[in-house]
Design a protein around this motif. Structure first.
Motif, PDB file in Angstrom:
ATOM      1  N   LEU A  74      -1.734  15.462 -14.172  1.00  0.00           N
ATOM      2  CA  LEU A  74      -1.396  16.349 -13.064  1.00  0.00           C
ATOM      3  C   LEU A  74      -2.458  17.440 -12.900  1.00  0.00           C
ATOM      4  N   LEU A  75      -2.951  17.942 -14.021  1.00  0.00           N
ATOM      5  CA  LEU A  75      -3.987  18.967 -13.963  1.00  0.00           C
ATOM      6  C   LEU A  75      -5.263  18.431 -13.316  1.00  0.00           C
ATOM      7  N   MET A  76      -5.647  17.211 -13.668  1.00  0.00           N
ATOM      8  CA  MET A  76      -6.898  16.632 -13.186  1.00  0.00           C
ATOM      9  C   MET A  76      -6.745  15.890 -11.862  1.00  0.00           C
ATOM     10  N   GLY A  77      -5.522  15.622 -11.425  1.00  0.00           N
ATOM     11  CA  GLY A  77      -5.323  14.833 -10.219  1.00  0.00           C
ATOM     12  C   GLY A  77      -5.918  13.443 -10.364  1.00  0.00           C
ATOM     13  N   SER A  78      -5.657  12.816 -11.518  1.00  0.00           N
ATOM     14  CA  SER A  78      -6.321  11.561 -11.872  1.00  0.00           C
ATOM     15  C   SER A  78      -5.730  10.361 -11.155  1.00  0.00           C
TER      16      SER A  78
ATOM     17  N   GLU B 235       0.826  -1.206   0.000  1.00  0.00           N
ATOM     18  CA  GLU B 235       0.000   0.000   0.000  1.00  0.00           C
ATOM     19  C   GLU B 235       0.864   1.260   0.000  1.00  0.00           C
ATOM     20  N   SER B 236       1.993   1.155  -0.712  1.00  0.00           N
ATOM     21  CA  SER B 236       2.923   2.283  -0.814  1.00  0.00           C
ATOM     22  C   SER B 236       2.661   3.061  -2.100  1.00  0.00           C
ATOM     23  N   ASP B 237       2.281   4.306  -1.961  1.00  0.00           N
ATOM     24  CA  ASP B 237       2.042   5.143  -3.137  1.00  0.00           C
ATOM     25  C   ASP B 237       3.326   5.340  -3.940  1.00  0.00           C
ATOM     26  N   PHE B 238       4.449   5.480  -3.240  1.00  0.00           N
ATOM     27  CA  PHE B 238       5.724   5.695  -3.931  1.00  0.00           C
ATOM     28  C   PHE B 238       6.100   4.494  -4.792  1.00  0.00           C
ATOM     29  N   ILE B 239       5.942   3.288  -4.246  1.00  0.00           N
ATOM     30  CA  ILE B 239       6.283   2.082  -5.011  1.00  0.00           C
ATOM     31  C   ILE B 239       5.369   1.940  -6.223  1.00  0.00           C
TER      32      ILE B 239
ATOM     33  N   PRO C 285       6.172  13.811  -6.071  1.00  0.00           N
ATOM     34  CA  PRO C 285       5.655  14.750  -5.064  1.00  0.00           C
ATOM     35  C   PRO C 285       4.622  15.724  -5.624  1.00  0.00           C
ATOM     36  N   ILE C 286       4.745  16.054  -6.905  1.00  0.00           N
ATOM     37  CA  ILE C 286       3.743  16.927  -7.524  1.00  0.00           C
ATOM     38  C   ILE C 286       2.399  16.199  -7.602  1.00  0.00           C
ATOM     39  N   SER C 287       2.448  14.896  -7.937  1.00  0.00           N
ATOM     40  CA  SER C 287       1.226  14.094  -7.980  1.00  0.00           C
ATOM     41  C   SER C 287       0.574  14.031  -6.607  1.00  0.00           C
ATOM     42  N   LYS C 288       1.376  13.861  -5.565  1.00  0.00           N
ATOM     43  CA  LYS C 288       0.838  13.829  -4.207  1.00  0.00           C
ATOM     44  C   LYS C 288       0.205  15.169  -3.840  1.00  0.00           C
ATOM     45  N   TRP C 289       0.865  16.245  -4.231  1.00  0.00           N
ATOM     46  CA  TRP C 289       0.334  17.588  -3.972  1.00  0.00           C
ATOM     47  C   TRP C 289      -0.984  17.816  -4.689  1.00  0.00           C
TER      48      TRP C 289
END
Length: 354
Positions: A251-255, A86-90, A165-169
């Motif tokens: 990135l724009l939509m936070g998909s 359940e690691s978002d980074f992986i 990190p941009i995706s997380k933001w």
């Protein structure tokens, strides 16, 4: 729909018969604002009618198909997400990179085989520039593979680490819950528009003389492209004109990452085929981008929208390649359906391979 994509034989008859052409001539002269307005009204009214007639039934049906398969994809995604701890980074970096690499390798496999082995011979019936790269230069191909591998393994890795990190933001979901059918459709539509804008303007910028000779010239070493040339580019160009336009929409939509993978599948499929050098049946036409590689001055975009807006497809639209720019709905090649009157095509092409 274009007449020649729906019924090639009828199109050829009308195209070649002057009497029919005169009889079918529009009452409004071509190129006038009245003609353009009339075409726009007819097209708009037809689209509205079709949309009104099929909106409820089609969206209901597609939504049912998505929801029916959603449980299956949710299960697969859930297993993958659980395996990552359940690691978002992986999920976002190593698994994402592996998925993209396998996808690119798989989609290019057929073309790599055909380009280097020259079999099956009937495949070359659909080659756009039939006398170029048949066969490919082995030394040039190996050089290309090296840079492609670097971009796939190194440039993609660095870019993905920066984007995470941009995706997380932006609140990108990575977890078990998949989005609805309507959200997926909206996201993909926005992705396509962002790709067109990002790719067109970055691509045109790279054709500026001060940038072209140092960066974009690498990609244009192949005036008759082969499939793997899609990411044969200076690493700076690969980031600027390949990766950023693809990731701009997500990135724009936070998909959700799942939708991003679906989009990645579409993007790799499209760029692989448009660079393949072949115009294959039942596949999107690659005539426009192949023409760009041969002439350099036209067709900078991915969808053709901004090329039409800025007039950067004018030369292309005057060429026979433009008439062949449609999806083949049969086994006949575009050259057979719309032969070039300036050239006498031989009855049989013979290719010599090492």
């Amino acid at each position: 729909y274009r007449l020649h994509s729906l019924c090639p034989s009828l199109y050829l008859h009308l195209y070649s018969d002057p009497a029919v052409n005169v009889a079918m001539a529009p009452t409004v002269e071509r190129g006038s604002w009245r003609g353009a307005l009339l075409r726009a009204l007819v097209t708009t009214c037809t689209m509205l009618f079709v949309f009104a007639a099929f909106r409820n039934s089609m969206t209901w049906y597609l939504d049912k198909v998505w929801n029916g398969s959603r449980s299956f994809w949710s299960y697969i995604w859930g297993q993958l997400y659980a395996a990552s701890g359940e690691s978002d980074f992986i999920m976002a970096v190593p698994i994402n990179l592996t998925f993209g690499f396998l996808l690119f390798t798989f989609m290019n496999g057929l073309f790599i085989f055909v380009d280097n082995v020259g079999w099956p011979r009937w495949f070359y019936r659909y080659k756009i520039q039939e006398t170029v790269n048949a066969p490919v230069s082995k030394a040039k191909y190996i050089k290309t593979v090296k840079l492609v591998a670097f971009n796939s393994l190194v440039t993609n890795l660095l870019f993905t680490v920066v984007v995470y990190p941009i995706s997380k933001w932006r609140g990108t979901p990575f977890g078990y819950e998949l989005p609805s059918f309507y959200r997926v459709i909206i996201d993909l539509a926005v992705f396509a528009l962002c790709l067109e804008v990002g790719f067109y303007y970055s691509h045109r910028l790279l054709h500026h003389p001060k940038l072209y000779r140092y960066i974009h010239k690498v990609h244009h070493e192949w005036t008759a492209p082969v499939s793997i040339v899609s990411i044969y580019a200076h690493p700076l160009e690969h980031v600027m004109s390949n990766l950023i336009p693809i990731y701009l929409g997500p990135l724009l939509m936070g998909s959700h990452l799942f939708v991003q993978w679906l989009w990645l599948f579409i993007a790799i499929f499209n760029t692989t085929h448009t660079h393949s050098g072949f115009h294959l049946p039942f596949m999107p036409s690659s005539e426009a981008h192949d023409y760009h590689h041969s002439k350099f001055t036209n067709n900078f975009g991915a969808l053709g929208i901004l090329d039409r807006l800025h007039g950067t497809d004018l030369d292309f639209r005057r060429q026979i390649n433009s008439k062949r720019h449609f999806t083949l709905t049969g086994m006949a090649s575009a050259k057979e359906l719309i032969p070039d009157p300036k050239m006498q095509m031989p009855k049989k092409q013979v290719f010599q391979f090492e």
